[in-house]
Design an enzyme around this catalytic site. Structure first.
Site, PDB file in Angstrom:
ATOM      1  N   SER A  21      -9.382   2.187   9.504  1.00  0.00           N
ATOM      2  CA  SER A  21     -10.044   3.471   9.225  1.00  0.00           C
ATOM      3  C   SER A  21     -10.855   3.388   7.938  1.00  0.00           C
ATOM      4  CB  SER A  21      -9.002   4.586   9.101  1.00  0.00           C
ATOM      5  OG  SER A  21      -8.319   4.782  10.318  1.00  0.00           O
ATOM      6  N   ARG A  44      -9.980   8.712   0.807  1.00  0.00           N
ATOM      7  CA  ARG A  44      -8.806   9.374   1.385  1.00  0.00           C
ATOM      8  C   ARG A  44      -9.127  10.787   1.868  1.00  0.00           C
ATOM      9  NH1 ARG A  44      -4.085   7.189   2.045  1.00  0.00           N
ATOM     10  NH2 ARG A  44      -3.853   5.115   1.135  1.00  0.00           N
ATOM     11  N   HIS A  47     -10.787  10.248   5.111  1.00  0.00           N
ATOM     12  CA  HIS A  47      -9.750   9.797   6.047  1.00  0.00           C
ATOM     13  C   HIS A  47      -8.924  10.982   6.557  1.00  0.00           C
ATOM     14  CE1 HIS A  47      -5.786   7.721   6.979  1.00  0.00           C
ATOM     15  NE2 HIS A  47      -6.642   7.089   7.749  1.00  0.00           N
TER      16      HIS A  47
END
Length: 216
Positions: A21, A44, A47
């Site tokens: 990812s 993040r 994500h």
């Protein structure tokens, strides 16, 4: 009934899924204005949200990453505006340095005081938090009123947070509260516009705690 599907996941290993990812995020994001210190937070957040526009809208005070890592390593309290933020933050990484993740919005005294003053629990919860979280990290993902109250208390010299992660989502006062945060000369992480939310606040704090754990 046949539930057979032709699709097969690339991998079912959690670590491999995350690594893949992150590779895809880096490739798709392309050129960006973020520093090497800031990028793990951006990564993040994307994500957690699958939203590149949101990731690109992040704004960092120049000392934000440094201040966040320092607060975690010093065992300072992380204050969440709502339970959803509290449960998403990795407590072991905060607790290993002596810190804690707290939320005050459902405390009985907070609810009673909010009712008495005819105001939001989010505002009263911030007033309670600043008595316990000097130098701590405030992770606000849902309540613009909490962020605006914290900004007011900072301006008055009453609140002294180590870092404000202010990313409330919504239509009423959310974007405006983040605009006000970006004017402060104290460490903050925020974003431009209406987007945000609990997953964004959680992702930012978790990124910081990972960096704090790795930093010598």
């Amino acid at each position: 009934m046949d539930f057979h599907t032709e699709f097969k996941p690339l991998t079912v290993q959690p670590q491999e899924i995350e690594e893949k990812s992150f590779e895809m995020i880096t490739e798709e994001l392309g050129e960006h204005p973020f520093t090497a210190e800031q990028y793990p937070v951006v990564q993040r957040v994307i994500h957690a949200s699958a939203d590149f526009e949101l990731g690109r809208s992040l704004v960092f005070h120049p000392r934000a990453i440094e201040a966040g890592i320092a607060a975690i390593r010093a065992g300072k309290i992380v204050v969440a505006d709502v339970q959803m933020v509290q449960v998403g933050i990795s407590k072991p990484r905060i607790e290993q340095f002596g810190g804690d993740v707290r939320v005050y919005i459902s405390d009985k005294d907070v609810m009673e005081e909010a009712k008495r003053l005819n105001t939001t629990r989010a505002i009263i919860s911030i007033r309670k938090a600043i008595k316990e979280a000097d130098g701590g990290i405030y992770a606000i993902g849902n309540a613009p009123t909490a962020l605006l109250e914290l900004i007011r208390l900072v301006k008055e010299g009453i609140a002294k947070p180590g870092l404000i992660v202010g990313v409330p989502v919504g239509f009423v006062s959310a974007a405006e509260s983040k605009d006000e945060l970006a004017k402060l000369d104290i460490p903050f992480i925020t974003n431009i516009g209406r987007k945000g939310g609990s997953p964004v606040a959680v992702a930012a704090v978790n990124a910081l705690s990972i960096m704090a754990s790795r930093k010598e």
